[in-house]
Design a protein around this motif. Structure first.
Motif, PDB file in Angstrom:
ATOM      1  N   ASP A  71       0.842  -1.190   0.000  1.00  0.00           N
ATOM      2  CA  ASP A  71       0.000   0.000   0.000  1.00  0.00           C
ATOM      3  C   ASP A  71       0.881   1.245   0.000  1.00  0.00           C
ATOM      4  O   ASP A  71       2.067   1.185  -0.326  1.00  0.00           O
ATOM      5  CB  ASP A  71      -0.956  -0.001   1.202  1.00  0.00           C
ATOM      6  CG  ASP A  71      -0.228  -0.056   2.538  1.00  0.00           C
ATOM      7  OD1 ASP A  71       1.002   0.166   2.546  1.00  0.00           O
ATOM      8  OD2 ASP A  71      -0.864  -0.310   3.564  1.00  0.00           O
ATOM      9  N   GLU A 360      -5.385  -1.630  -0.085  1.00  0.00           N
ATOM     10  CA  GLU A 360      -5.483  -0.333   0.580  1.00  0.00           C
ATOM     11  C   GLU A 360      -6.856  -0.129   1.206  1.00  0.00           C
ATOM     12  O   GLU A 360      -7.012   0.660   2.126  1.00  0.00           O
ATOM     13  CB  GLU A 360      -5.159   0.788  -0.412  1.00  0.00           C
ATOM     14  CG  GLU A 360      -3.699   0.749  -0.854  1.00  0.00           C
ATOM     15  CD  GLU A 360      -3.252   2.053  -1.481  1.00  0.00           C
ATOM     16  OE1 GLU A 360      -4.025   3.025  -1.437  1.00  0.00           O
ATOM     17  OE2 GLU A 360      -2.131   2.100  -1.999  1.00  0.00           O
ATOM     18  N   GLU A 361      -7.856  -0.844   0.718  1.00  0.00           N
ATOM     19  CA  GLU A 361      -9.187  -0.806   1.326  1.00  0.00           C
ATOM     20  C   GLU A 361      -9.785  -2.204   1.272  1.00  0.00           C
ATOM     21  O   GLU A 361      -9.485  -2.996   0.381  1.00  0.00           O
ATOM     22  CB  GLU A 361     -10.097   0.192   0.607  1.00  0.00           C
ATOM     23  CG  GLU A 361     -10.329  -0.106  -0.869  1.00  0.00           C
ATOM     24  CD  GLU A 361     -11.316   0.862  -1.493  1.00  0.00           C
ATOM     25  OE1 GLU A 361     -12.286   1.220  -0.802  1.00  0.00           O
ATOM     26  OE2 GLU A 361     -11.117   1.241  -2.653  1.00  0.00           O
ATOM     27  N   SER A 362     -10.647  -2.493   2.249  1.00  0.00           N
ATOM     28  CA  SER A 362     -11.256  -3.824   2.319  1.00  0.00           C
ATOM     29  C   SER A 362     -12.456  -3.898   1.398  1.00  0.00           C
ATOM     30  O   SER A 362     -13.327  -3.029   1.424  1.00  0.00           O
ATOM     31  CB  SER A 362     -11.684  -4.137   3.756  1.00  0.00           C
ATOM     32  OG  SER A 362     -10.558  -4.225   4.603  1.00  0.00           O
ATOM     33  N   LYS A 363     -12.479  -4.948   0.592  1.00  0.00           N
ATOM     34  CA  LYS A 363     -13.630  -5.160  -0.279  1.00  0.00           C
ATOM     35  C   LYS A 363     -13.659  -6.611  -0.728  1.00  0.00           C
ATOM     36  O   LYS A 363     -12.630  -7.292  -0.757  1.00  0.00           O
ATOM     37  CB  LYS A 363     -13.593  -4.240  -1.494  1.00  0.00           C
ATOM     38  CG  LYS A 363     -12.442  -4.494  -2.459  1.00  0.00           C
ATOM     39  CD  LYS A 363     -12.600  -3.711  -3.762  1.00  0.00           C
ATOM     40  CE  LYS A 363     -12.526  -2.230  -3.515  1.00  0.00           C
ATOM     41  NZ  LYS A 363     -12.593  -1.459  -4.786  1.00  0.00           N
ATOM     42  N   SER A 389      -7.678  -4.575   3.998  1.00  0.00           N
ATOM     43  CA  SER A 389      -6.851  -3.372   4.100  1.00  0.00           C
ATOM     44  C   SER A 389      -5.738  -3.560   5.121  1.00  0.00           C
ATOM     45  O   SER A 389      -5.939  -4.077   6.215  1.00  0.00           O
ATOM     46  CB  SER A 389      -7.712  -2.165   4.482  1.00  0.00           C
ATOM     47  OG  SER A 389      -8.298  -2.363   5.760  1.00  0.00           O
ATOM     48  N   HIS A 391      -2.753  -1.930   7.616  1.00  0.00           N
ATOM     49  CA  HIS A 391      -2.747  -0.796   8.541  1.00  0.00           C
ATOM     50  C   HIS A 391      -1.378  -0.727   9.174  1.00  0.00           C
ATOM     51  O   HIS A 391      -0.766  -1.766   9.462  1.00  0.00           O
ATOM     52  CB  HIS A 391      -3.819  -0.974   9.620  1.00  0.00           C
ATOM     53  CG  HIS A 391      -4.169   0.291  10.342  1.00  0.00           C
ATOM     54  ND1 HIS A 391      -3.357   0.816  11.322  1.00  0.00           N
ATOM     55  CD2 HIS A 391      -5.221   1.138  10.222  1.00  0.00           C
ATOM     56  CE1 HIS A 391      -3.913   1.932  11.784  1.00  0.00           C
ATOM     57  NE2 HIS A 391      -5.034   2.150  11.133  1.00  0.00           N
ATOM     58  N   TRP A 397      -4.475  -4.020  12.002  1.00  0.00           N
ATOM     59  CA  TRP A 397      -4.436  -4.894  10.825  1.00  0.00           C
ATOM     60  C   TRP A 397      -5.032  -6.263  11.173  1.00  0.00           C
ATOM     61  O   TRP A 397      -5.815  -6.826  10.409  1.00  0.00           O
ATOM     62  CB  TRP A 397      -3.002  -5.021  10.329  1.00  0.00           C
ATOM     63  CG  TRP A 397      -2.886  -5.603   8.944  1.00  0.00           C
ATOM     64  CD1 TRP A 397      -3.907  -5.847   8.059  1.00  0.00           C
ATOM     65  CD2 TRP A 397      -1.689  -6.013   8.281  1.00  0.00           C
ATOM     66  NE1 TRP A 397      -3.410  -6.383   6.895  1.00  0.00           N
ATOM     67  CE2 TRP A 397      -2.057  -6.481   7.001  1.00  0.00           C
ATOM     68  CE3 TRP A 397      -0.348  -6.008   8.638  1.00  0.00           C
ATOM     69  CZ2 TRP A 397      -1.118  -6.974   6.087  1.00  0.00           C
ATOM     70  CZ3 TRP A 397       0.581  -6.480   7.723  1.00  0.00           C
ATOM     71  CH2 TRP A 397       0.202  -6.960   6.468  1.00  0.00           C
ATOM     72  N   ASN A 400      -8.712  -5.965  11.332  1.00  0.00           N
ATOM     73  CA  ASN A 400      -9.273  -5.886   9.988  1.00  0.00           C
ATOM     74  C   ASN A 400      -9.461  -7.275   9.385  1.00  0.00           C
ATOM     75  O   ASN A 400     -10.483  -7.571   8.762  1.00  0.00           O
ATOM     76  CB  ASN A 400      -8.360  -5.059   9.071  1.00  0.00           C
ATOM     77  CG  ASN A 400      -8.349  -3.588   9.410  1.00  0.00           C
ATOM     78  OD1 ASN A 400      -9.135  -3.118  10.235  1.00  0.00           O
ATOM     79  ND2 ASN A 400      -7.444  -2.842   8.797  1.00  0.00           N
TER      80      ASN A 400
END
Length: 416
Positions: A71, A360-363, A389, A391, A397, A400
């Motif tokens: 990231d 970089e983002e959760s999806k 994502s 961190h 992290w 997440n």
């Protein structure tokens, strides 16, 4: 010439040799090391190109750090994250003060292992070194053990007061301690941190001097752990890592290479598994790693498949395969990875499968396998493409990862 203290690059980056590098003969050392069969980088014109391996390569007093990159975080953040990932996977608990934590940003991963090893040897000495029976032989003034008759006759024909014997001696001078002592001497030779030097010196004063031992993979494979020596396992793990990755420069003796490198694909897989195992597994949910199942056989042998992580919950089986890759924004996995997940569906009877990437983002992106004529099963099979994502705070992290898996794969209302 004063050595370059540290060179820092990211995985898959290129390092071009400068005039200063060449004066220090870093180019020659890396080229010679590559010639020994290293998998960590490839040679390019006037430099090297690193791959998915991260960690540290130390040449004399110069350290080359290769950091992961998934990231926008910078080198200090990824150095800390790499340290924390390894601690999580290996189960090391390193307590440091806030000031020591700040110092860590300027230190390579090599210093982490030196610190851990010194801490383990201090613990072993405080607890007391274990003793073992050692087979010995020699000329003694008293009959002890069994007489070695042929050597006794040849050496003591005129020395009737001596006996050449074979006997056992119970002391601390045995192979496990010889290995630990050899690793401690290696750290003394390669350490450049002043705050560790005094602790290493104290350990060498208190650790009994041992004879040298030749160390190979088989040396460690032959060690059997039992109730008496189980507490030695962590120190021996680090000693193995250090000793088997040390490549002395036998021609000059100045450009010795010590490489501690980790395949990020494997580290990411182990990291996700350990986080889920510690935070999700309970009586209703099982988290398993590397479950093996045979899927092909011939008269010459069989082939097996092993998914990275298998979750079992409420009669459902979810297969997760971790991938440390950057899909460059197109979110399209390789055909090979998708075929692999299709096979997991079939052979493990999985209700869900997903490829797990850092992001970089959760999806979670849903993917359906195309229907096959007269095959109703394939029409129901899916493979999600999941991005969790990262961190710069390792605790966040981990949270997440746990929340993403719970919400997207274990929640009863989620079918994706």
């Amino acid at each position: 010439m004063k050595p370059i203290e540290s060179i820092v690059v990211f995985e898959h980056e290129k390092l071009y040799f400068t005039d200063e590098h060449k004066k220090l003969k870093l180019d020659q050392a890396l080229e010679n090391y590559y010639g020994d069969g290293t998998p960590f980088f490839s040679l390019i014109k006037n430099g090297v190109k690193f791959n998915q391996h991260v960690g540290v390569i130390k040449i004399a007093q110069t350290t080359i750090e290769i950091l992961p990159k998934a990231d926008h975080n910078g080198k200090d953040e990824w150095r800390q994250l790499l340290h924390d990932m390894i601690r999580t996977v290996w189960g090391f608990e390193v307590k440091v003060s806030s000031s020591a934590s700040l110092k860590l940003k300027k230190n390579s991963i090599l210093n982490l292992y030196y610190e851990l090893y010194v801490k383990e040897i201090e613990y072993l000495l405080h607890r007391g070194l274990i003793k073992r029976y050692n087979r010995k032989e020699g000329n003694l003034h008293a009959l002890k053990g069994a007489l070695h008759f042929s050597k006794h006759i040849s050496q003591n024909l005129v020395h009737h007061e001596r006996f050449y014997v074979k006997y056992s001696h119970y002391d601390v001078n045995h192979e496990i301690h010889r290995i630990l002592y050899k690793a401690l001497k290696l750290i003394e030779q390669t350490n450049s941190k002043s705050d560790l030097s005094s602790r290493i010196g104290t350990l060498l004063l208190n650790f009994p001097e041992m004879s040298d031992v030749k160390v190979t993979d088989s040396t460690f494979e032959k060690i059997n752990f039992d109730r008496k020596n189980q507490h030695y396992e962590k120190a021996l793990q680090i000693a193995k890592l250090l000793l088997l990755n040390y490549h002395p420069d036998v021609s000059r003796g100045k450009n010795n290479v010590l490489a501690l490198m980790f395949d990020m694909n494997r580290l990411w897989e182990q990291f996700v598994y350990v986080v889920l195992k510690k935070n999700i597994q309970h009586i209703d949910i099982k988290v398993r790693a590397q479950q093996s199942k045979e899927f092909w056989r011939s008269e010459n042998g069989a082939s097996r498949m092993k998914p990275d992580i298998v979750l079992e919950a409420n009669g459902n089986r979810i297969v997760l395969d971790t991938k440390w890759k950057n899909l460059n924004g197109n979110y399209l996995p390789s055909t090979e990875d998708l075929r692999q997940m299709y096979a997991y569906h079939r052979y493990f009877k999985a209700t869900k499968t997903a490829l797990i990437y850092p992001g970089e983002e959760s999806k979670l992106i849903k993917g359906d396998y195309s229907a096959i004529e007269h095959d109703e099963v394939t029409d129901t099979l899916t493979c999600g493409v999941a991005f969790i994502s990262t961190h710069q705070n390792i605790k966040q992290w981990k949270e997440n990862i746990v929340s993403f898996v719970k919400d997207n794969f274990l929640a009863s209302h989620k079918t994706y």
